[in-house]
Design an enzyme around this catalytic site. Structure first.
Site, PDB file in Angstrom:
ATOM      1  N   MET A   6       1.002  -1.163  -0.018  1.00  0.00           N
ATOM      2  CA  MET A   6      -0.229   0.016  -0.079  1.00  0.00           C
ATOM      3  C   MET A   6       0.741   1.147   0.200  1.00  0.00           C
ATOM      4  O   MET A   6       0.449   2.351  -0.501  1.00  0.00           O
ATOM      5  CB  MET A   6      -0.961  -0.013   1.210  1.00  0.00           C
ATOM      6  CG  MET A   6      -2.163  -0.825   0.995  1.00  0.00           C
ATOM      7  SD  MET A   6      -3.081  -0.859   2.750  1.00  0.00           S
ATOM      8  CE  MET A   6      -3.453   1.045   3.025  1.00  0.00           C
ATOM      9  N   GLY A  65      -6.239   3.929   7.664  1.00  0.00           N
ATOM     10  CA  GLY A  65      -6.511   2.434   8.247  1.00  0.00           C
ATOM     11  C   GLY A  65      -5.179   1.729   7.732  1.00  0.00           C
ATOM     12  O   GLY A  65      -4.425   2.234   7.081  1.00  0.00           O
ATOM     13  N   CYS A  66      -5.015   0.469   8.213  1.00  0.00           N
ATOM     14  CA  CYS A  66      -4.161  -0.286   8.045  1.00  0.00           C
ATOM     15  C   CYS A  66      -4.070  -1.206   6.738  1.00  0.00           C
ATOM     16  O   CYS A  66      -3.100  -1.740   6.411  1.00  0.00           O
ATOM     17  CB  CYS A  66      -3.582  -1.120   9.249  1.00  0.00           C
ATOM     18  SG  CYS A  66      -2.908  -0.286  10.617  1.00  0.00           S
ATOM     19  N   ILE A  67      -5.284  -1.391   6.262  1.00  0.00           N
ATOM     20  CA  ILE A  67      -5.797  -2.436   5.347  1.00  0.00           C
ATOM     21  C   ILE A  67      -6.050  -1.635   4.004  1.00  0.00           C
ATOM     22  O   ILE A  67      -6.858  -0.999   3.879  1.00  0.00           O
ATOM     23  CB  ILE A  67      -7.023  -3.379   5.744  1.00  0.00           C
ATOM     24  CG1 ILE A  67      -6.617  -3.874   6.905  1.00  0.00           C
ATOM     25  CG2 ILE A  67      -7.261  -4.356   4.554  1.00  0.00           C
ATOM     26  CD1 ILE A  67      -5.400  -4.764   7.034  1.00  0.00           C
TER      27      ILE A  67
END
Lengths: 160, 105
Positions: free
Chosen positions: A37, B103-105
């Site tokens: 990410m 967020g982490c996801i």
């Protein structure tokens, strides 16, 4: 180390997952996905009991360890009662779903589709007499520790 | 708090360099932001993601996770990473004029 190298952003991570409990597997998956990410390269190396996470027959049934896990705040004898691990697992999965953490299988597909690489440890595969077809199709290969280090060139190695 | 020059205007940005005020954003600003992020042309799929992120953020106060993004926007994970290379959630949020996702996801 000069200041310049001290502040180099991390470009690449190689994460080793060596435990087969749900709580042993997730941190590595979250870190690998998080790396992708952020635009870093990420690879996962599953070894010893960590292989459970990429085995088709096992990965959907990983459990939270309720014995020998002080973080659970549960006396060992209670943790050993039948159904306790299943209960703790169910609770954890429910809470994770709420914050959008996917189940292991979906998570691995997500990491794979994002460009993260998944490898199984050759020694463990041989030890348990496993075959390629025992693993999820997303697995990029079964590699030796030497090959793992080769692929990890330039990466931060994280052991979980 | 700093500012960036977009189409001749000085716009306020937060510590991450994302637009500080939602009202400063429009589609022309988004195209400029995309160029600065190395995305010269925003395709209809880029817009699907940008508009979806803005919609969720407006309703819920924060940008959606990548998992939700791919599930609900109809753009799959592989495509998302191709559309916004090197960090899809954070770059899409920047172009959409939203704060960096927490967020982490």
């Amino acid at each position: 180390m000069t200041d310049e190298t001290a502040f180099q952003p991390i470009q690449k991570v190689s994460i080793v997952i060596s435990k087969g409990s749900l709580d042993g597997v997730y941190p590595g998956l979250i870190m690998a996905n998080g790396a992708r990410m952020e635009g870093m390269e990420a690879s996962l190396f599953f070894t010893f009991f960590g292989l459970e996470a990429v085995l088709n027959k096992r990965m959907d049934n990983l459990k939270v360890a309720t014995v020998g896990n002080p973080g659970m705040h549960m006396p060992t004898l209670i943790g050993a009662l039948p159904g306790m691990s299943a209960f703790a697992t169910m609770m954890m999965k429910k809470e994770m779903e709420k914050i959008d953490i996917p189940p292991v299988r979906e998570f691995l597909t997500m990491i794979h589709d994002s460009g993260g690489e998944l490898y199984a440890c050759r020694a463990t595969v041989d030890m348990y007499h496993l075959k390629r077809e025992d693993f999820i199709s997303e697995l990029d290969g079964i590699i030796s520790v030497g090959q793992f280090y080769e692929k990890a060139a330039g990466a931060q190695i994280i052991f979980t | 708090m700093g500012t960036i020059n977009i189409l001749g205007k000085q716009l306020a940005v937060d510590a991450d360099g994302n637009l500080a005020n939602r009202s400063d954003w429009n589609e022309d600003v988004a195209r400029e932001l995309a160029k600065q992020e190395g995305i010269p042309n925003l395709t209809s799929q880029h817009w699907t993601i940008i508009n979806y992120m803005r919609k969720v953020s407006e309703k819920e106060g924060s940008a959606p996770s990548i998992r939700r993004l791919t599930k609900e926007s109809g753009v799959d994970t592989k495509t998302l990473y191709q559309l916004f290379p090197k960090g899809p959630a954070k770059r899409a949020a920047k172009i959409a004029g939203l704060p960096k996702p927490v967020g982490c996801i």
